[in-house]
Design an enzyme around this catalytic site. Structure first.
Site, PDB file in Angstrom:
ATOM      1  N   GLY A  65     -34.667  -3.190  34.370  1.00 45.94           N
ATOM      2  CA  GLY A  65     -34.386  -4.610  34.172  1.00 45.94           C
ATOM      3  C   GLY A  65     -33.844  -4.889  32.773  1.00 45.94           C
ATOM      4  O   GLY A  65     -32.891  -5.654  32.602  1.00 45.94           O
ATOM      5  N   ASP A  66     -34.444  -4.258  31.777  1.00 51.10           N
ATOM      6  CA  ASP A  66     -33.993  -4.461  30.394  1.00 51.10           C
ATOM      7  C   ASP A  66     -32.591  -3.886  30.207  1.00 51.10           C
ATOM      8  O   ASP A  66     -31.755  -4.469  29.511  1.00 51.10           O
ATOM      9  CB  ASP A  66     -34.968  -3.797  29.417  1.00 51.10           C
ATOM     10  CG  ASP A  66     -36.388  -4.299  29.617  1.00 51.10           C
ATOM     11  OD1 ASP A  66     -36.555  -5.472  29.998  1.00 51.10           O
ATOM     12  OD2 ASP A  66     -37.328  -3.510  29.406  1.00 51.10           O
ATOM     13  N   ARG A 124     -53.367  -3.410  23.475  1.00 47.27           N
ATOM     14  CA  ARG A 124     -52.483  -4.350  22.781  1.00 47.27           C
ATOM     15  C   ARG A 124     -53.193  -5.618  22.332  1.00 47.27           C
ATOM     16  O   ARG A 124     -52.740  -6.298  21.419  1.00 47.27           O
ATOM     17  CB  ARG A 124     -51.318  -4.735  23.699  1.00 47.27           C
ATOM     18  CG  ARG A 124     -51.757  -5.642  24.831  1.00 47.27           C
ATOM     19  CD  ARG A 124     -50.816  -5.835  26.008  1.00 47.27           C
ATOM     20  NE  ARG A 124     -49.407  -5.859  25.796  1.00 47.27           N
ATOM     21  CZ  ARG A 124     -48.533  -6.021  26.801  1.00 47.27           C
ATOM     22  NH1 ARG A 124     -48.985  -6.198  28.051  1.00 47.27           N
ATOM     23  NH2 ARG A 124     -47.248  -6.004  26.585  1.00 47.27           N
TER      24      ARG A 124
HETATM   25  P1  ATP Z   1     -38.237  -3.286  35.508  1.00 48.26           P
HETATM   26  O1  ATP Z   1     -39.155  -4.460  35.315  1.00 48.26           O
HETATM   27  O2  ATP Z   1     -38.833  -2.138  36.266  1.00 48.26           O
HETATM   28  O3  ATP Z   1     -37.567  -2.829  34.260  1.00 48.26           O
HETATM   29  P2  ATP Z   1     -36.728  -5.197  37.083  1.00 48.26           P
HETATM   30  O4  ATP Z   1     -37.625  -5.436  38.240  1.00 48.26           O
HETATM   31  O5  ATP Z   1     -36.590  -6.234  36.050  1.00 48.26           O
HETATM   32  O6  ATP Z   1     -37.047  -3.772  36.432  1.00 48.26           O
HETATM   33  P3  ATP Z   1     -34.739  -4.186  38.911  1.00 48.26           P
HETATM   34  O7  ATP Z   1     -34.188  -5.237  39.770  1.00 48.26           O
HETATM   35  O8  ATP Z   1     -35.709  -3.236  39.469  1.00 48.26           O
HETATM   36  O9  ATP Z   1     -35.266  -4.900  37.588  1.00 48.26           O
HETATM   37  O10 ATP Z   1     -33.552  -3.313  38.321  1.00 48.26           O
HETATM   38  C1  ATP Z   1     -32.590  -3.869  37.455  1.00 48.26           C
HETATM   39  C2  ATP Z   1     -31.241  -3.333  37.794  1.00 48.26           C
HETATM   40  O11 ATP Z   1     -31.246  -1.910  37.654  1.00 48.26           O
HETATM   41  C3  ATP Z   1     -30.806  -3.601  39.212  1.00 48.26           C
HETATM   42  O12 ATP Z   1     -30.222  -4.884  39.303  1.00 48.26           O
HETATM   43  C4  ATP Z   1     -29.815  -2.468  39.423  1.00 48.26           C
HETATM   44  O13 ATP Z   1     -28.590  -2.758  38.805  1.00 48.26           O
HETATM   45  C5  ATP Z   1     -30.461  -1.321  38.671  1.00 48.26           C
HETATM   46  N1  ATP Z   1     -31.328  -0.543  39.559  1.00 48.26           N
HETATM   47  C6  ATP Z   1     -32.668  -0.668  39.755  1.00 48.26           C
HETATM   48  N2  ATP Z   1     -33.104   0.216  40.668  1.00 48.26           N
HETATM   49  C7  ATP Z   1     -32.029   0.938  41.061  1.00 48.26           C
HETATM   50  C8  ATP Z   1     -31.816   2.028  41.969  1.00 48.26           C
HETATM   51  N3  ATP Z   1     -32.828   2.551  42.679  1.00 48.26           N
HETATM   52  N4  ATP Z   1     -30.555   2.520  42.091  1.00 48.26           N
HETATM   53  C9  ATP Z   1     -29.530   2.021  41.387  1.00 48.26           C
HETATM   54  N5  ATP Z   1     -29.672   0.996  40.515  1.00 48.26           N
HETATM   55  C10 ATP Z   1     -30.893   0.458  40.343  1.00 48.26           C
END
Ligand code: ATP
Length: 314
Positions: A256-257, A106
């Protein structure tokens, strides 16, 4: 006016579909991904209008990304084609059953060459929400300036600014990113972070403490994404907590998105904070239980699928 304007980098993706090192003849899936376009696709599937601002190369991968976004209903009329450099690329190896390794191509490529000139400030000023991530300011000086141009235009027009930390350790240090994130938190109305990300800007502590400290920097809505533990928010000084849904984990990337798309969708619908968290959790659950960064995102008519008690709907 458009519901959500967002800007950033989107790259093509080649993802191995079998386990092991990349090898000649190994099967792979071609797709694309980018934090902000993942959010834009999620919003579009839920029936909102979304415009993505970004740069793509004048190459087959650039066309692939633009065509797919258009197909998802995302407005790509503000996307610039950069004829001088290629579209960025991610390679995803499923190195072992439990270990995924992503390599990024990138640096200096189209997505990173976003400039303030690419940002139509009139478009931003007329939007219902501006969404930015902490990835874009790490890409280049001009990309960082583009984020600030968009944020300033939104603030000047009273358009709510949504900011997701999205810290990427490969792009910059915790110290550098922390300083940049602090400014963006202070400029934002809605802030999304993970517990660890939040501790880049405020002292580490309990979820409640960290959220309160972030809110003290200015944003009316602070939302902590907590993976399988769901989400926690402080909205106008009041706290809310919602558990994640019980689903089978297939691919955690993009959760997360997806969550952000669901939360913003509910906010645009005028739903209350608990309902925003719930829709965020539902979208996150869809994302983690389907392969791909954004492919599993739900359409509005599918949101209730997760409430079903039967595994098969017919
Ligand atoms: P990433 O950067 O991997 O896209 P993130 O770290 O920003 O993710 P997470 O907190 O891992 O975000 O996940 C976002 C949301 O997705 C959580 O708040 C939850 O609602 C859902 N989620 C994530 N993991 C799980 C899981 N194992 N089972 C059910 N829901 C999940």
């Amino acid at each position: 006016s458009v519901d959500v304007v967002t800007l950033g980098e989107t790259m093509a993706l080649v993802a191995a579909t079998t386990t092991g090192s990349f090898a000649v003849g190994a099967p792979a899936r071609i797709s694309f991904g980018g934090a902000e376009t993942n959010v834009a696709i999620g919003l579009s599937r839920l029936g909102h209008s979304a415009t993505w601002i970004g740069r793509l190369g004048a190459d087959p991968l650039g066309h692939l990304v633009k065509d797919a976004l258009r197909g998802e209903g995302v407005d790509v009329s503000h996307v610039r084609t950069d004829a001088e450099v290629p579209t960025g690329l991610m390679l995803r190896e499923h190195r072992t059953a439990d270990r995924v390794r992503v390599s990024y191509y990138r640096r200096g490529l189209a997505g990173s060459r976003l400039t303030p000139d690419d940002v139509d400030t009139g478009l931003v000023a007329a939007a219902r929400t501006l969404h930015v991530s902490g990835i874009t300011p790490a890409l280049s000086e001009s990309a960082r300036a583009a984020v600030h141009t968009a944020v300033d235009a939104a603030r000047a027009a009273g358009v709510p600014v949504s900011f997701d930390f999205n810290y990427r350790a490969a792009l910059w240090s915790v110290t550098e990113a922390g300083a940049a994130f602090r400014d963006l938190v202070a400029a934002a109305d809605i802030v999304f972070a993970g517990d660890e990300e939040a501790a880049m800007v405020v002292p580490a502590g309990s979820v409640e403490e960290v959220a309160k400290e972030l809110a003290a920097l200015g944003p009316a809505q602070v939302v902590l994404k907590r993976g399988a533990a769901g989400a926690y928010a402080v909205v106008d000084g009041e706290s809310f907590t919602e558990p994640a849904l019980a689903v089978s984990l297939i691919d955690p990337v993009g959760a997360g998105d997806a969550f952000v798309a669901g939360y913003l969708s509910a906010m645009l619908d005028g739903l209350d904070p608990a309902q925003r968290l719930r829709r965020g959790n539902v979208c996150g659950a869809f994302a983690v239980s389907v392969a791909g960064d954004w492919e599993g995102l739900p359409r509005r008519s599918e949101l209730a699928t997760m409430d079903a008690t039967e595994n098969v709907a017919r």
